[in-house]
Design an enzyme around this catalytic site. Sequence first.
Site, PDB file in Angstrom:
ATOM      1  N   ASN A  46      37.567  49.830  31.503  1.00  0.00           N
ATOM      2  CA  ASN A  46      37.513  49.799  32.964  1.00  0.00           C
ATOM      3  C   ASN A  46      37.831  51.170  33.553  1.00  0.00           C
ATOM      4  O   ASN A  46      38.644  51.935  33.016  1.00  0.00           O
ATOM      5  CB  ASN A  46      38.410  48.704  33.559  1.00  0.00           C
ATOM      6  CG  ASN A  46      39.838  48.716  33.072  1.00  0.00           C
ATOM      7  OD1 ASN A  46      40.110  49.043  31.936  1.00  0.00           O
ATOM      8  ND2 ASN A  46      40.755  48.361  33.948  1.00  0.00           N
ATOM      9  N   GLU A  48      38.727  52.682  37.272  1.00  0.00           N
ATOM     10  CA  GLU A  48      39.062  52.352  38.659  1.00  0.00           C
ATOM     11  C   GLU A  48      38.773  53.532  39.584  1.00  0.00           C
ATOM     12  O   GLU A  48      38.449  54.641  39.145  1.00  0.00           O
ATOM     13  CB  GLU A  48      40.537  51.922  38.724  1.00  0.00           C
ATOM     14  CG  GLU A  48      40.774  50.670  37.883  1.00  0.00           C
ATOM     15  CD  GLU A  48      42.167  50.082  38.012  1.00  0.00           C
ATOM     16  OE1 GLU A  48      43.086  50.774  38.490  1.00  0.00           O
ATOM     17  OE2 GLU A  48      42.310  48.904  37.612  1.00  0.00           O
ATOM     18  N   CYS A  57      34.331  47.367  35.670  1.00  0.00           N
ATOM     19  CA  CYS A  57      34.998  46.641  34.590  1.00  0.00           C
ATOM     20  C   CYS A  57      34.527  47.146  33.224  1.00  0.00           C
ATOM     21  O   CYS A  57      33.436  47.731  33.097  1.00  0.00           O
ATOM     22  CB  CYS A  57      34.692  45.155  34.677  1.00  0.00           C
ATOM     23  SG  CYS A  57      35.426  44.306  36.071  1.00  0.00           S
ATOM     24  N   GLU A  59      33.430  45.453  30.690  1.00  0.00           N
ATOM     25  CA  GLU A  59      32.210  44.813  30.195  1.00  0.00           C
ATOM     26  C   GLU A  59      30.972  45.508  30.745  1.00  0.00           C
ATOM     27  O   GLU A  59      29.989  45.732  30.026  1.00  0.00           O
ATOM     28  CB  GLU A  59      32.165  43.336  30.612  1.00  0.00           C
ATOM     29  CG  GLU A  59      33.305  42.494  30.066  1.00  0.00           C
ATOM     30  CD  GLU A  59      34.497  42.421  31.002  1.00  0.00           C
ATOM     31  OE1 GLU A  59      34.880  43.470  31.574  1.00  0.00           O
ATOM     32  OE2 GLU A  59      35.055  41.333  31.148  1.00  0.00           O
ATOM     33  N   CYS A  90      34.966  38.670  34.631  1.00  0.00           N
ATOM     34  CA  CYS A  90      34.876  38.311  36.051  1.00  0.00           C
ATOM     35  C   CYS A  90      33.436  37.845  36.351  1.00  0.00           C
ATOM     36  O   CYS A  90      32.509  38.021  35.543  1.00  0.00           O
ATOM     37  CB  CYS A  90      35.267  39.491  36.941  1.00  0.00           C
ATOM     38  SG  CYS A  90      33.991  40.757  37.131  1.00  0.00           S
ATOM     39  N   CYS A  93      30.699  40.513  36.111  1.00  0.00           N
ATOM     40  CA  CYS A  93      30.360  40.882  34.731  1.00  0.00           C
ATOM     41  C   CYS A  93      29.581  39.775  34.033  1.00  0.00           C
ATOM     42  O   CYS A  93      28.697  40.058  33.218  1.00  0.00           O
ATOM     43  CB  CYS A  93      31.619  41.227  33.950  1.00  0.00           C
ATOM     44  SG  CYS A  93      32.303  42.821  34.441  1.00  0.00           S
TER      45      CYS A  93
HETATM   46  N1  THU Z   1      38.872  44.153  34.560  1.00  0.00           N
HETATM   47  C1  THU Z   1      38.002  44.379  33.533  1.00  0.00           C
HETATM   48  O1  THU Z   1      37.728  45.518  33.179  1.00  0.00           O
HETATM   49  N2  THU Z   1      37.457  43.301  32.920  1.00  0.00           N
HETATM   50  C2  THU Z   1      37.772  41.995  33.182  1.00  0.00           C
HETATM   51  O2  THU Z   1      37.247  41.104  32.542  1.00  0.00           O
HETATM   52  C3  THU Z   1      38.746  41.702  34.225  1.00  0.00           C
HETATM   53  C4  THU Z   1      39.190  42.842  35.061  1.00  0.00           C
HETATM   54  C5  THU Z   1      39.522  45.315  35.186  1.00  0.00           C
HETATM   55  C6  THU Z   1      39.076  45.654  36.575  1.00  0.00           C
HETATM   56  C7  THU Z   1      40.303  46.377  37.112  1.00  0.00           C
HETATM   57  O3  THU Z   1      40.245  47.735  36.731  1.00  0.00           O
HETATM   58  C8  THU Z   1      41.457  45.729  36.405  1.00  0.00           C
HETATM   59  O4  THU Z   1      40.906  45.067  35.269  1.00  0.00           O
HETATM   60  C9  THU Z   1      42.229  44.747  37.240  1.00  0.00           C
HETATM   61  O5  THU Z   1      41.399  43.809  37.811  1.00  0.00           O
END
Ligand code: THU
Length: 134
Positions: A46, A48, A57, A59, A90, A93
Amino acid sequence: MTHSDVEARALGAARDVRHRAYAPYSQFLVGAALIDARGGIHVGCNVENASYGLTQCAERAAVTAATAAGCRDITVCVLVADTPEPITPCGACRQVLAEVNPDMDVLCTTVEGKAVRLSLADLLPQGFSRHHLP
Ligand code: THU
């Protein structure tokens, strides 16, 4: 190399790439690894952003990596996060993974080693796809 050997390598790759996540706002590090039909592995973490909604994310980052490597024949998505129970992708994704292969397996794991194997078809029932486009 057997399928379970490839999954073990993918799990290791997802755990490794998780440490490269850029998550200064949530501190929640996620690693993903996609396995292609030839046993190739494509990872993502991920990323941000100060404009929170631009966060990508793990995925979706892995889908981008697989696509850039010329691979869309993905059979498994391995996911790793540091939670008591495995997390699932999520909604956004799920939709992006389904564009690649709506029937892929999703192996959701924790850093401690808990794992649950799900089908993307169960995670995104009756999803919208290219087949609905006129
Ligand atoms: N996140 C992912 O990378 N994958 C998931 O399946 C759930 C959430 C990340 C997004 C964000 O950077 C952090 O987790 C918190 O939501």
